[in-house]
Structure formats: structure tokens, C-alpha cells
Design a protein around this motif. Structure first.
Motif, PDB file in Angstrom:
ATOM      1  N   MET A 228       0.838  -1.181   0.000  1.00 54.28           N
ATOM      2  CA  MET A 228       0.000   0.000   0.000  1.00 54.28           C
ATOM      3  C   MET A 228       0.886   1.247   0.000  1.00 54.28           C
ATOM      4  SD  MET A 228      -3.153   0.697   2.439  1.00 54.28           S
ATOM      5  CE  MET A 228      -4.506   1.422   1.638  1.00 54.28           C
ATOM      6  N   THR A 229       0.468   2.230  -0.701  1.00 51.97           N
ATOM      7  CA  THR A 229       1.256   3.457  -0.847  1.00 51.97           C
ATOM      8  C   THR A 229       1.033   4.383   0.336  1.00 51.97           C
ATOM      9  OG1 THR A 229       1.092   3.283  -3.240  1.00 51.97           O
ATOM     10  CG2 THR A 229       1.688   5.415  -2.339  1.00 51.97           C
ATOM     11  N   ASP A 230       2.123   4.849   0.904  1.00 52.54           N
ATOM     12  CA  ASP A 230       2.090   5.835   1.976  1.00 52.54           C
ATOM     13  C   ASP A 230       2.252   7.212   1.327  1.00 52.54           C
ATOM     14  OD1 ASP A 230       2.369   7.425   4.197  1.00 52.54           O
ATOM     15  OD2 ASP A 230       4.088   6.361   5.027  1.00 52.54           O
ATOM     16  N   TRP A 231       1.122   7.863   1.073  1.00 52.29           N
ATOM     17  CA  TRP A 231       1.152   9.137   0.354  1.00 52.29           C
ATOM     18  C   TRP A 231       1.795  10.242   1.168  1.00 52.29           C
ATOM     19  CZ3 TRP A 231       0.880   9.169  -4.601  1.00 52.29           C
ATOM     20  CH2 TRP A 231       0.209   8.135  -5.244  1.00 52.29           C
ATOM     21  N   ARG A 232       1.810  10.082   2.480  1.00 49.52           N
ATOM     22  CA  ARG A 232       2.499  11.054   3.332  1.00 49.52           C
ATOM     23  C   ARG A 232       4.001  11.024   3.028  1.00 49.52           C
ATOM     24  NH1 ARG A 232       4.891  10.746   8.549  1.00 49.52           N
ATOM     25  NH2 ARG A 232       4.482   8.521   8.474  1.00 49.52           N
ATOM     26  N   ALA A 233       4.550   9.823   2.878  1.00 49.59           N
ATOM     27  CA  ALA A 233       5.969   9.678   2.553  1.00 49.59           C
ATOM     28  C   ALA A 233       6.266  10.258   1.170  1.00 49.59           C
ATOM     29  CB  ALA A 233       6.371   8.204   2.614  1.00 49.59           C
ATOM     30  N   VAL A 234       5.382  10.006   0.217  1.00 50.44           N
ATOM     31  CA  VAL A 234       5.553  10.552  -1.131  1.00 50.44           C
ATOM     32  C   VAL A 234       5.486  12.082  -1.082  1.00 50.44           C
ATOM     33  CG1 VAL A 234       4.539  10.663  -3.448  1.00 50.44           C
ATOM     34  CG2 VAL A 234       4.664   8.480  -2.250  1.00 50.44           C
ATOM     35  N   GLY A 235       4.578  12.615  -0.294  1.00 52.56           N
ATOM     36  CA  GLY A 235       4.466  14.066  -0.141  1.00 52.56           C
ATOM     37  C   GLY A 235       5.707  14.678   0.474  1.00 52.56           C
ATOM     38  N   TYR A 236       6.259  14.034   1.502  1.00 53.79           N
ATOM     39  CA  TYR A 236       7.496  14.536   2.102  1.00 53.79           C
ATOM     40  C   TYR A 236       8.624  14.531   1.074  1.00 53.79           C
ATOM     41  CZ  TYR A 236       5.642  14.388   6.886  1.00 53.79           C
ATOM     42  OH  TYR A 236       4.924  14.606   8.032  1.00 53.79           O
ATOM     43  N   GLY A 237       8.732  13.441   0.330  1.00 55.68           N
ATOM     44  CA  GLY A 237       9.761  13.356  -0.702  1.00 55.68           C
ATOM     45  C   GLY A 237       9.589  14.428  -1.757  1.00 55.68           C
ATOM     46  N   PHE A 238       8.353  14.673  -2.157  1.00 60.50           N
ATOM     47  CA  PHE A 238       8.049  15.702  -3.151  1.00 60.50           C
ATOM     48  C   PHE A 238       8.460  17.083  -2.651  1.00 60.50           C
ATOM     49  CE2 PHE A 238       4.965  18.930  -4.575  1.00 60.50           C
ATOM     50  CZ  PHE A 238       5.277  18.954  -5.927  1.00 60.50           C
ATOM     51  N   VAL A 239       8.082  17.411  -1.418  1.00 60.31           N
ATOM     52  CA  VAL A 239       8.405  18.727  -0.859  1.00 60.31           C
ATOM     53  C   VAL A 239       9.922  18.903  -0.747  1.00 60.31           C
ATOM     54  CG1 VAL A 239       8.238  20.140   1.236  1.00 60.31           C
ATOM     55  CG2 VAL A 239       6.209  19.022   0.323  1.00 60.31           C
ATOM     56  N   VAL A 240      10.612  17.850  -0.304  1.00 60.36           N
ATOM     57  CA  VAL A 240      12.070  17.934  -0.204  1.00 60.36           C
ATOM     58  C   VAL A 240      12.688  18.133  -1.582  1.00 60.36           C
ATOM     59  CG1 VAL A 240      14.136  16.582   0.346  1.00 60.36           C
ATOM     60  CG2 VAL A 240      12.247  16.673   1.966  1.00 60.36           C
ATOM     61  N   MET A 241      12.158  17.438  -2.596  1.00 63.56           N
ATOM     62  CA  MET A 241      12.673  17.609  -3.956  1.00 63.56           C
ATOM     63  C   MET A 241      12.460  19.025  -4.476  1.00 63.56           C
ATOM     64  SD  MET A 241      11.849  14.243  -6.111  1.00 63.56           S
ATOM     65  CE  MET A 241      11.880  12.696  -5.259  1.00 63.56           C
ATOM     66  N   VAL A 242      11.310  19.592  -4.202  1.00 65.90           N
ATOM     67  CA  VAL A 242      11.028  20.953  -4.671  1.00 65.90           C
ATOM     68  C   VAL A 242      11.966  21.950  -3.996  1.00 65.90           C
ATOM     69  CG1 VAL A 242       9.309  22.805  -4.642  1.00 65.90           C
ATOM     70  CG2 VAL A 242       8.643  20.503  -5.312  1.00 65.90           C
ATOM     71  N   ILE A 243      12.123  21.828  -2.684  1.00 65.03           N
ATOM     72  CA  ILE A 243      13.002  22.751  -1.962  1.00 65.03           C
ATOM     73  C   ILE A 243      14.453  22.568  -2.409  1.00 65.03           C
ATOM     74  CG2 ILE A 243      13.946  23.312   0.322  1.00 65.03           C
ATOM     75  CD1 ILE A 243      11.125  22.657   1.433  1.00 65.03           C
ATOM     76  N   ALA A 244      14.902  21.320  -2.491  1.00 68.01           N
ATOM     77  CA  ALA A 244      16.275  21.057  -2.927  1.00 68.01           C
ATOM     78  C   ALA A 244      16.463  21.478  -4.385  1.00 68.01           C
ATOM     79  CB  ALA A 244      16.613  19.581  -2.751  1.00 68.01           C
ATOM     80  N   GLY A 245      15.444  21.321  -5.201  1.00 69.15           N
ATOM     81  CA  GLY A 245      15.519  21.747  -6.600  1.00 69.15           C
ATOM     82  C   GLY A 245      15.638  23.252  -6.736  1.00 69.15           C
ATOM     83  N   LEU A 246      14.938  23.978  -5.871  1.00 70.31           N
ATOM     84  CA  LEU A 246      15.054  25.434  -5.887  1.00 70.31           C
ATOM     85  C   LEU A 246      16.453  25.868  -5.457  1.00 70.31           C
ATOM     86  CD1 LEU A 246      11.598  26.505  -4.421  1.00 70.31           C
ATOM     87  CD2 LEU A 246      12.387  26.737  -6.775  1.00 70.31           C
ATOM     88  N   LEU A 247      16.995  25.189  -4.462  1.00 74.17           N
ATOM     89  CA  LEU A 247      18.351  25.498  -4.019  1.00 74.17           C
ATOM     90  C   LEU A 247      19.386  25.043  -5.045  1.00 74.17           C
ATOM     91  CD1 LEU A 247      18.064  24.482  -0.254  1.00 74.17           C
ATOM     92  CD2 LEU A 247      18.046  26.784  -1.220  1.00 74.17           C
TER      93      LEU A 247
END
Length: 120
Positions: A1-20
Motif C-alpha cells: 500500500m502506498t504511503d502518500w504522506r511519505a511521497v508528499g514529504y519526498g516531493f516537498v524535499v525535492m522541490v526545496i532542494a531543486g530550488l536550491l
């Protein structure tokens, strides 16, 4: 089963790290995918396959969102060349973006596998 909270955390980290990552363009964006995939896999836990799955989803979702935003921007900028310019501008960005989404998903999945193993 997919843990969408984990996917969301990964997404947010990618966006922030991508901006940096704009300060170190090539290495930075690959690193953003690795860091975000690791976070998604670590938060999800569950071992190698679970971490891979969650890292893959986080990388894919972030790649698709960035691709759609850039395609819309390319289409708007291309409108200066008329309707055909808008179509070609948006479609060109979309094709390149889908290729980059595939690449981001792969490195995120690998990092997610490591995070999933360490997150147990």
C-alpha cells in the motif's frame, strides 16, 4: 500500500532542494532527486521494495508537476510567435520534461530503496 504522506514529504524535499539547486545546475538537480527519494523511502520504511516504490512515486510526481508548469510557461512564451509558436514551444518543453521525469524517477527510486532499507 502506498504511503502518500511519505511521497508528499519526498516531493516537498525535492522541490526545496531543486530550488536550491539552481546554484549548481546539473549536480544540484540530480542531488535533489536523490535526497527526495531517500526521504520518501525512509519515511515509508518497509524495506527495499517499499522504499523503491515510494522514491519512484515521489520522483515521478515532482517531475510531472515541474514538466507541466514548464510546458505551460513555454506555451505562453511561444505565443509571441503566434498560435503555432505556442504549440511548438509547449510541446517541445513537454517532450524534454517527460524524459527528465523518467530520469528523476530512476534516481529517486534508487535512493528510495536505500532509504527504505535504513528506515526499517
Amino acid at each position: 500500500m502506498t504511503d502518500w504522506r511519505a511521497v508528499g514529504y519526498g516531493f516537498v524535499v525535492m522541490v526545496i532542494a531543486g530550488l536550491l539547486a539552481t546554484f549548481a545546475p546539473v549536480v544540484g538537480h540530480v542531488g535533489a532527486g536523490l535526497i527526495g527519494g531517500f526521504v520518501a523511502g525512509y519515511v515509508a520504511g518497509g524495506g527495499l521494495l517499499s522504499g523503491t516504490w515510494h522514491g519512484l512515486l515521489a520522483g515521478s510526481v515532482s517531475g510531472i508537476v515541474v514538466t507541466l508548469l514548464l510546458a505551460a510557461f513555454g506555451g505562453l512564451v511561444g505565443l509571441a510567435g503566434g498560435p503555432l509558436g505556442g504549440l511548438l514551444g509547449g510541446a517541445g518543453v513537454l517532450v524534454v520534461g517527460l524524459f527528465l521525469t523518467f530520469l528523476f524517477a530512476i534516481d529517486s527510486a534508487l535512493a528510495g530503496a536505500i532509504g527504505g532499507v535504513l528506515g526499517e
